[in-house]
Enzyme design. Structure first.
Site, mmCIF file in Angstrom:
data_model
loop_
_atom_site.group_PDB
_atom_site.id
_atom_site.type_symbol
_atom_site.label_atom_id
_atom_site.label_comp_id
_atom_site.label_asym_id
_atom_site.label_seq_id
_atom_site.Cartn_x
_atom_site.Cartn_y
_atom_site.Cartn_z
ATOM 1 C CB SER A 39 -0.944 0.011 1.204
ATOM 2 O OG SER A 39 -0.202 -0.111 2.404
ATOM 3 C CG ASP A 322 -4.837 5.050 6.747
ATOM 4 O OD1 ASP A 322 -3.669 4.872 7.169
ATOM 5 O OD2 ASP A 322 -5.327 4.392 5.801
ATOM 6 C CG HIS A 325 -1.483 3.609 4.720
ATOM 7 N ND1 HIS A 325 -2.717 3.058 4.971
ATOM 8 C CD2 HIS A 325 -0.713 2.623 4.215
ATOM 9 C CE1 HIS A 325 -2.693 1.774 4.610
ATOM 10 N NE2 HIS A 325 -1.494 1.488 4.153
#
Ligand SMILES: *[C@@H]1O[C@H](CO)[C@@H](O)[C@H](O)[C@H]1NC(C)=O
Ligand SMILES: *[C@@H]1O[C@H](CO)[C@@H](O)[C@H](O)[C@H]1NC(C)=O
Ligand SMILES: *[C@@H]1O[C@H](CO)[C@@H](O)[C@H](O)[C@H]1NC(C)=O
Ligand SMILES: *[C@@H]1O[C@H](CO)[C@@H](O)[C@H](O)[C@H]1NC(C)=O
Length: 357
Positions: A39, A322, A325
Site C-alpha cells: 500500500s 490514516d 499510512h
C-alpha cells in the site's frame, strides 16, 4: 517531448505498415520506473481486484488533497512513487490493472495494498509479489513486441525498479516459525522474485526497508499494546532491516550488473515520530483520519465495518493520514530523501544517481 516522439513513430509505422523502420527507438537517456509492493506504493491496483474495503482506498476522504478524488492511493494525496516519477521527469506511473491501453515506455506500477512477499499474506485479497512479477513478465513481452528485443532490453536494463514489501508479512505474522526463520522466508521469497526481474533485464533495484510499524496508531491501540509501540513487530522490522542489506550484497556478488539502493525507512520514519516539529508536523501520534484512541481504528472513510470516523482539517499537520499510512506531506519528504539524500539515509546510491543513465 519523449512521448510525442513515440506517438509520431507509431503513426508512421501504422501508416506505412512497415515495422522495420527504426522509428521505434527510445528517447535518449530515457529511464523508466517499475514499481512493486504494498500500500505504500499502490496507486489503485486493488480497485480492480475482488477484495474488501480493508485493502482498498478508493473512497473519500482518501485522495482529498492532491487529486481531490479517491484514486485508490492509501493517503490524502501522492505517494513516494508519484514524487520520484516527478523528480525523474516522468509522468505519473499508472496502475497496471487500470483499464486502457498502456504504453509501458515510462514504466508501470504493480503494487497492491496488503501484499507481502509470502503468498499466504492476506491471500485471496491482494496481488502477492510473485503475481506482480508475473505481470511484469507480460509487460516485458509486450515491450519486446513493441520495440524489438534490443530496444526493450535497453529500456529494461536502464529502468529503475522500486520495491516496498515485507510490512504485511510482519503484520500478519504466522507464529509457526521463529523470528529468524520467518524473516529468512520473507527475504528468501523477495530474492527469488528479484532474480526473476533480473533475468528479464532488470538491473537497478531500489528498496524501502521496513518502518517502525509497531509505532503506528493501528498497532498502538491493539489489545495488549495499551497505547505504546508494539515491540514485537518493531523487533521483526529491525531484524528484516539487518538481513535485507546482507541479502542484497550477496545477490550483487552473484549477478553481474545488479545494483541496489536501500532507503532507511525505519530510521527516517522514526525520526519524524520522535520529533514531529523538526519536520513540520504538529502531530505524529494521532492519525488525521480514523476513530478511537490516536484514531488507531482503521475506519477512515467509514467502509471498513466501523461507520463513524473523524477527519482532521489539514492533513499536512499529521504524519499519519490514516491509522497506518503516512500523509502526502510525509511521503514527499521521504521521496526527496530517496532522490538526493546522503548515505546516512540511502545507500549505496540515491535515486538521482540511479536515474542517470
Ligand atoms: C469475490 O469474493 C467474494 C467473497 O470472497 C466471493 O463470494 C465472490 O464469488 C468473488 N467474486 C468473483 C468474481 O471472484
Ligand atoms: C501458518 O503456517 C503453517 C505451516 O506453514 C500453515 O499450515 C498455516 O496455514 C499458516 N497459517 C496462516 C494463518 O497463514
Ligand atoms: C517462500 O515462502 C514459502 C511460504 O510461502 C516458504 O515455504 C518458502 O520456504 C520460502 N522460500 C524461501 C526461499 O525462503
Ligand atoms: C494501560 O495504560 C493506562 C494509562 O497509561 C494504565 O492506567 C493501565 O494500567 C494500563 N493497563 C495495562 C494492562 O497495562
Amino acid at each position: 517531448m519523449a512521448s510525442l516522439r513515440v506517438h509520431i513513430c507509431s503513426l508512421l509505422a501504422y501508416a506505412t505498415f512497415v515495422s522495420l523502420i527504426s522509428c521505434h527507438s527510445l528517447p535518449k537517456n530515457h529511464v523508466a520506473l517499475f514499481i512493486f509492493g504494498d500500500s505504500v506504493l499502490d496507486p489503485g491496483n486493488n480497485n480492480y481486484i475482488n477484495t474488501t474495503f480493508r485493502y482498498q482506498a478508493n473512497f473519500w476522504p482518501y485522495g482529498e488533497t492532491f487529486f481531490r478524488y479517491p484514486t485508490g492511493r492509501f493517503s490524502d494525496g501522492r505517494l513516494i512513487s508519484d514524487f520520484l516519477a516527478e523528480f525523474a521527469g516522468l509522468p505519473l506511473i499508472p496502475a497496471y490493472l487500470q483499464p486502457g491501453n498502456h504504453k509501458f515506455i515510462d514504466g508501470v506500477n504493480f503494487a497492491s495494498g496488503g501484499a507481502g512477499a509470502l503468498v499466504e499474506t492476506n491471500q485471496g485479497f491482494v496481488i502477492d509479489l510473485k503475481t506482480q512479477v508475473s505481470y511484469f513478465k507480460k509487460v516485458e513481452k509486450s515491450l519486446r513486441q513493441e520495440l524489438g528485443d534490443e530496444e526493450a532490453k535497453k529500456l529494461l536494463s536502464r529502468a529503475v525498479y522500486l520495491i516496498s514489501i515485507g510490512s504485511n508479512d510482519y503484520l500478519t505474522r504466522n507464529w509457526t516459525a521463529s523470528d529468524v526463520e520467518y524473516v529468512a522466508m520473507v527475504i528468501g521469497n523477495l530474492t527469488i522474485q528479484l532474480k526473476e526481474v533480473y533475468k528479464k533485464g532488470g538491473r537497478k533495484f531500489g528498496f524501502l526497508n521496513i518502518a517502525p510499524l509497531g509505532c503506528t496508531p493501528l498497532l498502538k491501540v491493539q489489545i495488549g499494546s495499551n497505547g505504546s509501540c508494539n515491540d514485537e513487530v518493531n523487533k521483526l522490522a529491525q531484524l528484516h532491516d539487518r538481513e535485507l542489506p546482507k541479502a542484497l550484497q550477496k545477490i550483487e556478488k552473484q549477478l553481474s550488473g545488479f545494483k541496489y539502493s536501500n532507503y532507511n525507512f525505519y530510521k527516517t520514519a522514526g525520526e519524524r515520530l520522535n520529533n514531529p516539529p523538526k519536520y513540520g508536523f504538529k502531530d505524529a501520534t494521532t492519525a488525521c483520519c480514523g476513530s478511537g484512541l490516536y484514531r488507531g481504528i482503521d475506519s477512515c472513510g467509514g467502509k471498513r465495518g466501523v461507520k463513524e470516523y473523524e477527519l482532521c482539517k489539514n492533513p499536512d499537520e499529521n504524519f499519519f493520514f490514516d491509522s497506518i499510512h503516512p500523509s502526502e506531506k510525509a511521503y514527499q519528504q521521504f521521496a526527496k530523501e530517496m532522490w538526493s539524500g546522503g548515505s546516512d539515509v540511502i545507500w549505496p546510491h540515491n535515486f538521482k544517481q540511479f536515474f542517470e543513465v
